[in-house]
Design an enzyme around this catalytic site. Structure first.
Site, PDB file in Angstrom:
ATOM      1  N   LYS A 166      10.145  13.051 -18.460  1.00  0.00           N
ATOM      2  CA  LYS A 166      11.506  12.803 -18.913  1.00  0.00           C
ATOM      3  C   LYS A 166      11.503  12.223 -20.316  1.00  0.00           C
ATOM      4  O   LYS A 166      12.512  12.223 -21.013  1.00  0.00           O
ATOM      5  CB  LYS A 166      12.183  11.777 -17.977  1.00  0.00           C
ATOM      6  N   ASP A 218       7.186  12.712 -26.723  1.00  0.00           N
ATOM      7  CA  ASP A 218       7.581  11.375 -27.173  1.00  0.00           C
ATOM      8  C   ASP A 218       6.361  10.549 -27.571  1.00  0.00           C
ATOM      9  O   ASP A 218       6.367   9.884 -28.603  1.00  0.00           O
ATOM     10  CB  ASP A 218       8.395  10.640 -26.090  1.00  0.00           C
ATOM     11  N   ASP A 238      -0.707   9.124 -25.612  1.00  0.00           N
ATOM     12  CA  ASP A 238      -1.442   7.909 -25.267  1.00  0.00           C
ATOM     13  C   ASP A 238      -2.900   8.312 -25.035  1.00  0.00           C
ATOM     14  O   ASP A 238      -3.692   8.412 -25.963  1.00  0.00           O
ATOM     15  CB  ASP A 238      -0.782   7.283 -24.042  1.00  0.00           C
TER      16      ASP A 238
HETATM   17  C1  PRP Z   1       4.413   9.944 -20.655  1.00  0.00           C
HETATM   18  C2  PRP Z   1       4.856  10.590 -21.956  1.00  0.00           C
HETATM   19  C3  PRP Z   1       3.849  11.683 -22.176  1.00  0.00           C
HETATM   20  C4  PRP Z   1       2.611  11.139 -21.500  1.00  0.00           C
HETATM   21  C5  PRP Z   1       1.652  10.652 -22.538  1.00  0.00           C
HETATM   22  O1  PRP Z   1       4.963  10.640 -19.585  1.00  0.00           O
HETATM   23  O2  PRP Z   1       6.175  11.077 -21.875  1.00  0.00           O
HETATM   24  O3  PRP Z   1       4.255  12.877 -21.572  1.00  0.00           O
HETATM   25  O4  PRP Z   1       2.996  10.050 -20.662  1.00  0.00           O
HETATM   26  O5  PRP Z   1       0.556  10.025 -21.955  1.00  0.00           O
HETATM   27  P1  PRP Z   1      -0.933  10.605 -22.062  1.00  0.00           P
HETATM   28  O6  PRP Z   1      -1.171  10.929 -23.512  1.00  0.00           O
HETATM   29  O7  PRP Z   1      -1.757   9.444 -21.587  1.00  0.00           O
HETATM   30  O8  PRP Z   1      -1.035  11.791 -21.184  1.00  0.00           O
HETATM   31  P2  PRP Z   1       4.988  10.051 -18.092  1.00  0.00           P
HETATM   32  O9  PRP Z   1       3.914  10.719 -17.283  1.00  0.00           O
HETATM   33  O10 PRP Z   1       4.986   8.555 -18.143  1.00  0.00           O
HETATM   34  O11 PRP Z   1       6.365  10.592 -17.544  1.00  0.00           O
HETATM   35  P3  PRP Z   1       7.848  10.367 -18.142  1.00  0.00           P
HETATM   36  O12 PRP Z   1       7.906  11.134 -19.448  1.00  0.00           O
HETATM   37  O13 PRP Z   1       8.752  10.928 -17.097  1.00  0.00           O
HETATM   38  O14 PRP Z   1       8.042   8.885 -18.368  1.00  0.00           O
END
Ligand code: PRP
Length: 185
Positions: free
Chosen positions: A49, A106, A109
């Site tokens: 999201k 967004d 990480d």
């Molecule tokens: C978050 C963010 C990225 C991902 C990045 O999504 O939106 O898609 O984590 O992290 P990474 O580089 O460690 O893979 P999340 O899985 O928290 O879901 P959300 O977007 O619904 O909050």
């Protein structure tokens, strides 16, 4: 009441203001519009999201026509974090063969989400795949992620706002802030 002021007690400090986000979105959109000026139509792919706010602002700042797709991916959770295994909960709806894809994220990480997604999308035979990411935590990626357009490198802190959540809260904050540790401890 200022937007997000009801969270004031929970946010330690703002690291990127609403104005800085707006300026950066416009700058990235200008570069992408320039680079794809000769492309008939871009296909933006966002991941639910977190990317929703950025996708909405970015798409409206572009001066080239786009279509928008969204994917929902299962969180890899702790157990799978080393393998980077991701499951698709909602796939893109259209045929991407021969299309120019721009993935809109967004935050990068660990980079596991994007590294998996890029492999997946490249397997669908598009003309190209580029990455636009608003935030990146340098030094946290397991593998190198080719980011064509980046908003900001940020410190490895717990950030929320502009799509980023903690326990599904704070996504609607118009700025990016650091969460007070007592909130998540
Ligand atoms: C978050 C963010 C990225 C991902 C990045 O999504 O939106 O898609 O984590 O992290 P990474 O580089 O460690 O893979 P999340 O899985 O928290 O879901 P959300 O977007 O619904 O909050």
């Amino acid at each position: 009441m200022d937007p997000g002021s009801w969270y004031a007690e929970e946010i330690e400090r703002t690291i990127i203001t609403e104005d800085e986000i707006r300026t950066k979105v416009e700058a990235i959109a200008e570069r992408v519009s320039h680079d794809f000026a000769d492309t008939e139509e871009l296909l933006l792919v966002g991941v639910f999201k977190g990317a929703v706010m950025f996708m909405a602002d970015f798409a409206r700042a572009l001066t080239v026509p786009v279509k928008m797709e969204f994917m929902a991916l299962s969180s890899y959770g702790n157990s799978a974090s080393s393998s980077g295994t991701v499951r698709i909960l909602k796939d893109i709806d259209s045929d991407v063969t021969g299309r120019h894809i721009v993935v809109v994220e967004d935050i990068i990480d660990s980079g596991l989400t994007l590294s998996w997604l890029l492999k997946y999308l490249e397997g669908l035979n598009p003309a190209s795949v580029s990455v636009v990411a608003m935030l990146r935590k340098p030094g946290m990626q397991h593998t190198e992620i080719p980011v064509s357009y980046l908003g900001f490198d940020i410190p490895n802190e717990f950030v929320v706002g502009y799509g980023l959540d903690y326990g599904e809260r704070y996504r609607e904050l118009p700025f990016i802030g650091v969460l007070k540790p007592e909130v998540y401890r």
